[in-house]
Design an enzyme around this catalytic site. Structure first.
Site, PDB file in Angstrom:
ATOM      1  N   ASP A 130       0.871  -1.176   0.000  1.00  0.00           N
ATOM      2  CA  ASP A 130       0.000   0.000   0.000  1.00  0.00           C
ATOM      3  C   ASP A 130       0.909   1.227   0.000  1.00  0.00           C
ATOM      4  OD1 ASP A 130      -1.551   2.180   0.686  1.00  0.00           O
ATOM      5  OD2 ASP A 130      -2.762   1.086   2.156  1.00  0.00           O
ATOM      6  N   HIS A 163      -3.618  11.247  -9.941  1.00  0.00           N
ATOM      7  CA  HIS A 163      -4.931  11.873 -10.216  1.00  0.00           C
ATOM      8  C   HIS A 163      -6.057  11.257  -9.376  1.00  0.00           C
ATOM      9  CE1 HIS A 163      -6.633   9.143 -13.703  1.00  0.00           C
ATOM     10  NE2 HIS A 163      -6.138   8.424 -12.728  1.00  0.00           N
TER      11      HIS A 163
HETATM   12  C1  LIG Z   1      -6.005   4.254 -12.294  1.00  0.00           C
HETATM   13  S1  LIG Z   1      -5.140   2.758 -11.987  1.00  0.00           S
HETATM   14  C2  LIG Z   1      -3.692   2.955 -13.018  1.00  0.00           C
HETATM   15  C3  LIG Z   1      -3.019   1.660 -13.305  1.00  0.00           C
HETATM   16  C4  LIG Z   1      -1.810   1.762 -14.248  1.00  0.00           C
HETATM   17  N1  LIG Z   1      -0.763   2.574 -13.693  1.00  0.00           N
HETATM   18  C5  LIG Z   1      -2.248   2.276 -15.593  1.00  0.00           C
HETATM   19  O1  LIG Z   1      -1.924   3.407 -15.948  1.00  0.00           O
HETATM   20  O2  LIG Z   1      -2.953   1.542 -16.300  1.00  0.00           O
HETATM   21  C6  LIG Z   1      -4.495   3.036 -10.373  1.00  0.00           C
HETATM   22  C7  LIG Z   1      -3.684   1.891  -9.819  1.00  0.00           C
HETATM   23  O3  LIG Z   1      -3.248   2.234  -8.499  1.00  0.00           O
HETATM   24  C8  LIG Z   1      -3.404   1.104  -7.676  1.00  0.00           C
HETATM   25  N2  LIG Z   1      -3.553   1.540  -6.286  1.00  0.00           N
HETATM   26  C9  LIG Z   1      -4.631   2.151  -5.741  1.00  0.00           C
HETATM   27  N3  LIG Z   1      -4.400   2.396  -4.437  1.00  0.00           N
HETATM   28  C10 LIG Z   1      -3.157   1.923  -4.165  1.00  0.00           C
HETATM   29  C11 LIG Z   1      -2.367   1.878  -2.990  1.00  0.00           C
HETATM   30  N4  LIG Z   1      -2.830   2.384  -1.846  1.00  0.00           N
HETATM   31  N5  LIG Z   1      -1.132   1.329  -3.065  1.00  0.00           N
HETATM   32  C12 LIG Z   1      -0.676   0.805  -4.241  1.00  0.00           C
HETATM   33  N6  LIG Z   1      -1.378   0.833  -5.397  1.00  0.00           N
HETATM   34  C13 LIG Z   1      -2.609   1.385  -5.354  1.00  0.00           C
HETATM   35  C14 LIG Z   1      -4.638   0.412  -8.226  1.00  0.00           C
HETATM   36  O4  LIG Z   1      -4.719  -0.942  -7.840  1.00  0.00           O
HETATM   37  C15 LIG Z   1      -4.448   0.595  -9.712  1.00  0.00           C
HETATM   38  O5  LIG Z   1      -3.707  -0.438 -10.294  1.00  0.00           O
END
Ligand SMILES: C[S@@+](CC[C@H](N)C(=O)[O-])C[C@H]1O[C@@H](n2cnc3c(N)ncnc32)[C@H](O)[C@@H]1O
Length: 348
Positions: free
Chosen positions: A237, A256
């Site tokens: 996380d 974002h």
């Molecule tokens: C909008 S998606 C973008 C995924 C990828 N980077 C892309 O551009 O296709 C946001 C990503 O952040 C991850 N995410 C959300 N909260 C998170 C956290 N607290 N720690 C790590 N990853 C996280 C989600 O699982 C997801 O894969």
């Protein structure tokens, strides 16, 4: 309004344009319905009659005709002279196997939770907060992974497939000379990382994301093989800690999701463990530099209503990086919808 140029079609009057806008939720519903029905997979390279399509997808012929007519109005499928339908460039993207396809995205865009949160956009605008917690009792990703794992997997598939549209452009624009290890933070199933490892044979990679996401990473990064040998998967996380050493950290479509305070805190957490001199590259749509404001401005609202986040201008991105203690360097277009916004982790 200026007179139309001689010979040009008269502009649609404002009341009708607003009428169409107000009912554009019907377009979302139609695209999602097409994805759910599997229309694009049912239609091959040859045109099919509405009756044949109705039989193939298990629908009523007359009402399927209504749906197809609405979609064809937006160039999703095309009606042939004899009343059948054929594919268009956009309808092909609703096929399950389409490269950079948008079927999963169409299913996600019209998922029940999406209708719920959009219906309360005015509340989010009043309060400045996401409405997600109020509706579902927890933040979006906790809901996706704890309550609706199939929806969580759909979200990851949607990101992975749509990421195929930008990965090559990002990889071409991103200078990785001098980078031995690149880490993609919130890298989803690894679409971008895989593209980078393919392009740079000496590069090592780290994919960092939530445990459920990393567990379902692109098999090429997970199991045996040359790319997997150069890739480490780290579940965690990023608000708690990012136990990853790299020369370049990428965050694509991640910042974002957050309001400024959360973004600054998360970048500080990342920088705490990052080597001095390492690069942090945000890969985002930049509101005042985008060529596709119709996408960026809607994503801006979606980030607000779903997670309290926002798309940002160049100045706002720079401010978030600086407030996190990073040294802002540059903004670089990629020729796709996203820009590279680069900073460096300062020395002690
Ligand atoms: C909008 S998606 C973008 C995924 C990828 N980077 C892309 O551009 O296709 C946001 C990503 O952040 C991850 N995410 C959300 N909260 C998170 C956290 N607290 N720690 C790590 N990853 C996280 C989600 O699982 C997801 O894969």
């Amino acid at each position: 309004m200026a007179d139309p140029a001689p010979g040009a079609a008269p502009a649609t009057p404002a009341p009708l344009r607003l009428h169409a806008l107000a009912y554009s939720l019907g377009v979302t519903a139609a695209v999602t319905a097409a994805a759910r029905l599997g229309l694009a997979d049912a239609l091959g390279e040859e045109p099919l009659s509405v009756g044949a399509l109705a039989t193939a997808v298990g629908a009523d012929e007359e009402t399927l005709g209504q749906l197809l007519r609405a979609l064809a109005c937006h160039e999703v499928f095309r009606e042939t002279e004899d009343g059948g339908y054929t594919h268009t460039e956009m309808s092909r993207l609703l096929r399950t196997d389409a490269p950079a396809g948008r079927r999963a995205m169409a299913l996600l865009a019209g998922a029940p939770f999406a209708w719920q949160i959009w219906s309360r956009l005015d509340e989010a605008v009043r309060s400045g907060q996401s409405v997600f917690q109020d509706l579902y009792g927890k933040p979006l990703f906790a809901y996706l992974h704890q309550d609706e794992p199939e929806l969580g997997a759909l979200f990851d598939r949607a990101m992975a497939k749509s990421g195929e549209t930008t990965a090559a452009a990002v990889a071409a624009a991103l200078d990785l000379s001098g980078t031995g290890t690149v880490a993609d933070i919130g890298g989803g199933r690894g679409t971008l990382l895989r593209t980078l490892l393919d392009r740079h044979p000496a590069l090592n990679g780290v994919l960092f994301d939530l445990p459920q996401v990393v567990a379902d990473a692109d098999p090429a990064l997970r199991t045996g093989g040359e790319l997997a040998d150069r890739c480490r998967l780290v579940a965690g996380d990023c608000h708690v800690g990012v136990p990853v050493k790299a020369d370049t950290y990428l965050l694509k479509g991640v910042v974002h999701m957050w309001n400024d305070a959360t973004a600054v805190a998360a970048l500080r957490t990342l920088a705490r463990n990052a080597p001095a001199g390492s690069r942090v590259v945000l890969i985002e749509q930049v509101l005042d530099a985008t060529d596709t404001p119709e996408i960026a401005t809607v994503m801006n609202l979606l980030m607000l209503v779903s997670q309290g986040g926002r798309e940002r201008t160049e100045r706002e991105l720079r401010s978030v990086l600086t407030r996190a203690g990073l040294e802002f360097c540059s903004v670089t277009p990629t020729g796709s919808v996203v820009h590279l916004v680069e900073a460096v982790v300062p020395g002690p």
